[in-house]
Design an enzyme around this catalytic site. Structure first.
Site, mmCIF file in Angstrom:
data_model
loop_
_atom_site.group_PDB
_atom_site.id
_atom_site.type_symbol
_atom_site.label_atom_id
_atom_site.label_comp_id
_atom_site.label_asym_id
_atom_site.label_seq_id
_atom_site.Cartn_x
_atom_site.Cartn_y
_atom_site.Cartn_z
ATOM 1 N N GLY A 144 28.129 41.053 47.984
ATOM 2 C CA GLY A 144 27.630 40.541 46.720
ATOM 3 C C GLY A 144 28.099 39.119 46.470
ATOM 4 N N CYS A 145 27.418 38.417 45.558
ATOM 5 C CA CYS A 145 27.716 37.003 45.316
ATOM 6 C C CYS A 145 29.052 36.816 44.605
ATOM 7 C CB CYS A 145 26.577 36.360 44.535
ATOM 8 S SG CYS A 145 26.095 37.238 43.034
ATOM 9 N N TYR A 146 29.252 37.499 43.484
ATOM 10 C CA TYR A 146 30.549 37.429 42.818
ATOM 11 C C TYR A 146 31.659 37.877 43.776
ATOM 12 C CZ TYR A 146 28.777 36.965 37.960
ATOM 13 O OH TYR A 146 28.221 36.527 36.785
ATOM 14 N N VAL A 147 31.353 38.901 44.539
ATOM 15 C CA VAL A 147 32.340 39.490 45.451
ATOM 16 C C VAL A 147 32.810 38.473 46.478
ATOM 17 C CG1 VAL A 147 32.742 41.319 47.119
ATOM 18 C CG2 VAL A 147 31.305 41.757 45.122
#
Length: 348
Positions: A144-147
């Site tokens: 994921g992007c935030y991840v």
């Protein structure tokens, strides 16, 4: 040349895949699909691309492909990928379908996992930490992007056993919600800044915790495996009125004392020779990563409180999605890791 297809090419992630793969020296793009634009020319979805080739149905798009990029909503890849894999194709999945153990996925995503047996086949594609898992992989789960931003910001501290309590505040541009997302009309987001899904509600919380547990088990050398020890953290995302980019600010209570010089050395040693990690004393800005596959990381020691503050910026559509997917493809096939990818952002 690897023959590649993109499923979901009319979304933002699909658009970036079209851009990146179209310039990749080792790729032949043989098909692309879209449910919303099936039968219509590529330029109907993306007017800036002067190509009249129509979007295909899935079967036609993948017919000649060796590798399929899944730029699809959560829940679809778990149905399509098993058949493609059984037919001998490789899959890089940009959705959340294979990032988490099935039981964990069901709890956080609120849907049944319909291909739980394939989770063990999947390799998690955060290259800087788990590169050794990827060569020759058949199924890659793109993070994921935030991840991506949060994990890379925190990994050096976690690997060194310095992390106590972790509190992450993150801000994302509107494109992170996807092209068809509700609640992102101009009048709603312009001149507005708002948190959403706080206090353990956002599904990326589980993915960050699992990643850091793996790093904790590995120790300072990010190449091996061990028993994961998950530890809860606070993750609070915010929506900001810009198109793309993520900025993470992570607050870490230290378990033992460290100097500012020691902190800089820790990060430098951990990310030595990583082409897509930029470590500087300057504070990151999202525009500095625009269009690139680079994460920009900087850290500060707050000597008054004994806490470390780590900042990380990425382009959510590139390092946070499609660029990272291409980076994964490069490692899977043994291409130069930087092939087809930019390390510098576009300014202004």
């Amino acid at each position: 040349m690897v023959r590649v297809a993109i499923l979901g090419a009319s979304g933002y992630g699909g658009s970036e895949l079209l851009r990146l793969l179209g310039a990749h020296p080792e790729v032949e793009l043989v098909g692309f699909s879209s449910r919303a634009y099936a039968g219509r020319p590529l330029s109907a979805a993306w007017p800036h691309i002067d190509v009249d080739t129509p979007f295909s149905e899935v079967e036609e798009a993948v017919a000649e492909a060796e590798l399929v990029f899944m730029a699809l909503p959560n829940g679809i890849s778990m149905e399509l990928s098993p058949r493609l894999l059984e037919e001998g194709r490789r899959v890089i999945d940009l959705s959340g379908d294979f990032r988490l153990p099935p039981a964990v996925f069901e709890r956080w995503y609120g849907m049944e996992h319909r291909s739980p047996g394939w989770y063990e086949e999947a390799r998690y594609g955060l290259v800087e930490l788990f590169r050794a898992d990827l060569p020759g992989a058949r199924l890659v789960a793109n993070p994921g992007c935030y991840v991506t931003a949060a994990t890379l910001a925190l990994a050096p501290l976690v690997a060194a056993g310095l992390d106590g309590e972790i509190d992450i505040s993150a801000m994302s541009g509107v494109s992170g919600a996807g092209r068809d997302a509700g609640g992102t009309a101009f009048a709603e987001v312009n001149e507005n800044l708002k948190p959403y899904k706080p206090a353990g509600e956002h599904r990326h919380t589980a993915e960050i915790e699992l990643n850091l547990a793996r790093v904790r088990a590995q120790g300072p050398e990010p190449r091996t495996h061990g028993p994961a020890r998950e530890r809860p953290l606070v993750f609070t995302p915010h929506l900001v009125p810009m198109t793309r980019g993520i900025l993470v600010t992570a607050f870490v209570t230290l378990l033992r004392q460290v100097t500012a010089d020691g902190l800089r050395e820790l990060f430098a040693d951990f990310y030595e020779n990583e082409p897509f990690v930029r470590l500087t004393a300057e504070l990151p800005q999202t525009k500095g990563t625009y269009g690139s596959n680079t994460v920009w990381i900087s850290q500060r020691l707050d000597e008054r409180t004994g806490r470390v503050v780590v900042f990380a910026a990425i382009d959510n559509l590139v390092k946070g999605a499609s660029g990272q997917a291409v980076q994964n493809m490069n490692v899977v096939y043994g291409f130069p890791e930087t092939a087809g990818l930019q390390t510098h952002g576009i300014w202004p």
